[in-house]
Every structure is written in C-alpha cells, then in structure tokens.
Design a protein around this motif. Structure first.
Motif, PDB file in Angstrom:
ATOM      1  N   SER A   1      31.257  22.807  30.675  1.00 28.37           N
ATOM      2  CA  SER A   1      31.127  24.053  29.919  1.00 28.37           C
ATOM      3  C   SER A   1      29.681  24.555  29.994  1.00 28.37           C
ATOM      4  O   SER A   1      28.781  23.820  30.397  1.00 28.37           O
ATOM      5  CB  SER A   1      31.563  23.864  28.471  1.00 28.37           C
ATOM      6  OG  SER A   1      30.734  22.933  27.826  1.00 28.37           O
TER       7      SER A   1
ATOM      8  N   THR B 298      34.447  27.624  30.536  1.00 24.97           N
ATOM      9  CA  THR B 298      34.328  27.586  29.089  1.00 24.97           C
ATOM     10  C   THR B 298      32.878  27.908  28.715  1.00 24.97           C
ATOM     11  O   THR B 298      31.956  27.266  29.206  1.00 24.97           O
ATOM     12  CB  THR B 298      34.695  26.184  28.569  1.00 24.97           C
ATOM     13  OG1 THR B 298      35.944  25.814  29.138  1.00 24.97           O
ATOM     14  CG2 THR B 298      34.784  26.170  27.064  1.00 24.97           C
TER      15      THR B 298
ATOM     16  N   HIS C 282      30.135  28.683  25.518  1.00 24.29           N
ATOM     17  CA  HIS C 282      29.860  28.626  24.076  1.00 24.29           C
ATOM     18  C   HIS C 282      28.539  29.313  23.773  1.00 24.29           C
ATOM     19  O   HIS C 282      27.642  29.347  24.613  1.00 24.29           O
ATOM     20  CB  HIS C 282      29.807  27.171  23.606  1.00 24.29           C
ATOM     21  CG  HIS C 282      31.116  26.454  23.749  1.00 24.29           C
ATOM     22  ND1 HIS C 282      32.191  26.717  22.940  1.00 24.29           N
ATOM     23  CD2 HIS C 282      31.526  25.514  24.635  1.00 24.29           C
ATOM     24  CE1 HIS C 282      33.213  25.959  23.312  1.00 24.29           C
ATOM     25  NE2 HIS C 282      32.840  25.228  24.346  1.00 24.29           N
TER      26      HIS C 282
ATOM     27  N   ALA D 101      29.111  23.773  21.876  1.00 21.95           N
ATOM     28  CA  ALA D 101      29.633  23.165  23.108  1.00 21.95           C
ATOM     29  C   ALA D 101      29.924  21.679  22.887  1.00 21.95           C
ATOM     30  O   ALA D 101      30.945  21.157  23.338  1.00 21.95           O
ATOM     31  CB  ALA D 101      28.638  23.359  24.248  1.00 21.95           C
TER      32      ALA D 101
END
Lengths: 145, 110
Positions: free
Chosen positions: B76, B98, B100, B106
């Motif tokens: 991520s 992904t 964050h 995260a």
C-alpha cells in the motif's frame, strides 16, 4: 479575446539532444516561467509535461539519432503560457497515441503509455501539426485558475 | 532521490524523498526490489516527501506492484501530496493500488 493572444516566443535550441541533456530545455522554459511569475502550482505541471513530451520526441522522432535537434519556445500572456516544441525528426504525433486502459488491474496493466496520458490531462491545450518536414507541438497552460 | 526503510512489526515501510523521474526511477525500482527480497510480505511505501513523479516513476511503481502481487504480498501507499496525488489519480493508480492518507492508517489497515 486579445488578452489570450500570445506575445512573441522566446526560443532555445538544443543540438545533439538525448535523454540526458533534455533538462536544459526544461530549465529554459521553467526559468522563463519563474522569472515572469507564473503561479507556483503550475510549475510542476510544466515540468512534468515537458519531461514526457521531450522524452517521446527523443525516443520516437529521433530513435538512435545523435544529431537530434529540438527547439522549444514559450510565450506568456496574462492568462496563458504557450509552449511550442519543434523538431526535424521522423513524423511523430504524440497526440494521436491512444490512452492506456486505466481500469485494468495491476497484473493486467501494461507498463507503458502513461506519459502522453499525463500530458493530455495535465496541460490545458495539446495539439500537433506536421509542416515543412517538422513536427510542431503546441502546449498551453491556463494561468488564471 | 533518497530511499530508506524501517521495519515495523507489521510491515516494512519504505520512504522515498525527492523526485521520482526518468533519472531516478530505475534506482528506486532496484532498491525496492532489493527490499522486497528480504522476506517481508507486507509493504508500505510512504510518499510524503516525494514532490514530483513522472510516467517513468509510475512505471517503476507498477513493476514493484506486479512483483509484490506475484509473490502474494501486500503493498500500500501513504501520504501522497500535491501533484503526486494528482498523477496517481489521472493514471488510475489510485484505484489499482491501496492508498491511505497517513502512515498510521496504512498500518492499522493491515
């Protein structure tokens, strides 16, 4: 509209252009933009668009050509920065490149084709013409937003 | 461009700073692949100090992403700012990876 008409262009030419010295053309345009107080937020956009377009010219208009010549010009008006890039390489229209499919997954995504997509989305104007055996690219950035 | 890594108990956090462009992308990719080979399965790449990314940078990130997926790991990204965030959105990277807002988030989502 008179205010959007570009003033005369300032030019810089780079001979023996290759991927390692393209920075000189970028610095010329960015220097001119900074000197003329182009908004800070626009500078990284100009930086990115020039990196992508100039690399494409070196790779596709001048593949393996040590005599590549690229000329960049810029003109400022109160609400617009116009950049013109001219080369004498092979006919190459980056604006005709199809965009990659950005909905594909990590596994399916192809590694290339992202540069021109970024140019198209980040600049406000992007057009190509072939004239007198030259590739001519016009790129515009709005300065009033 | 500088790249460093910190080992958290849940993940290996890779921090990059500077410009991720034609001149630095290969180096970034090589360093990441090296870190991937250390045996961890969870990776977070913190981009808070990356101020600029071009398509060459995106390509290196995609290669790293493909490598992690092929080894069934988890990758991520966090703390994207300004034009880096914009470039991730335009290229569709915001939806295939992904992302964050913060490193803390995260780590919590692992």
């Amino acid at each position: 509209m008179k205010s959007s008409e570009p003033e005369s262009f300032f030019w810089k030419e780079l001979t023996a252009a290759n991927k390692d010295n393209l920075g000189k053309l970028k610095e010329f345009i960015l220097g001119h933009a900074q000197k003329n107080e182009v908004p800070e937020l626009v500078l990284p956009k100009i930086d990115l668009v020039l990196e992508e377009v100039l690399l494409n010219i070196v790779n596709y208009a001048y593949p393996d050509n040590p005599k590549a010549v690229i000329k960049v010009g810029c003109a400022l008006s109160p609400d617009k920065l116009n950049i013109r890039i001219i080369d004498q390489g092979k006919e190459f229209d980056p604006s005709a490149k199809p965009d990659p499919d950005i909905s594909l997954s990590v596994e399916e995504r192809d590694i290339g084709g992202l540069g021109i997509l970024l140019v198209r989305k980040i600049s406000d104007e992007f057009s190509y013409q072939r004239s007198n055996n030259q590739n001519i690219l016009d790129i515009g950035f709005n300065l009033d937003s | 461009m500088e790249i460093s890594s910190i080992k958290d108990e849940k993940a290996l956090i890779i921090t990059a700073s500077g410009r991720l462009d034609t001149t630095t992308a290969q180096d970034f990719e090589a360093k990441c692949l090296e870190l991937l080979a250390t045996g961890d399965k969870n990776f977070i790449i913190d981009l808070s100090d990356v101020e600029y990314i071009s398509s060459a940078g995106l390509r290196s990130i995609l290669s790293v992403g493909k490598k992690v997926r092929s080894e069934e790991g988890n990758l991520s990204f966090c703390s994207l700012k300004g034009m880096v965030r914009e470039v991730f959105e335009i290229s569709g990277f915001s939806s295939i990876f992904t992302i964050h807002d913060t490193r803390k988030q995260a780590l919590e989502k692992l």
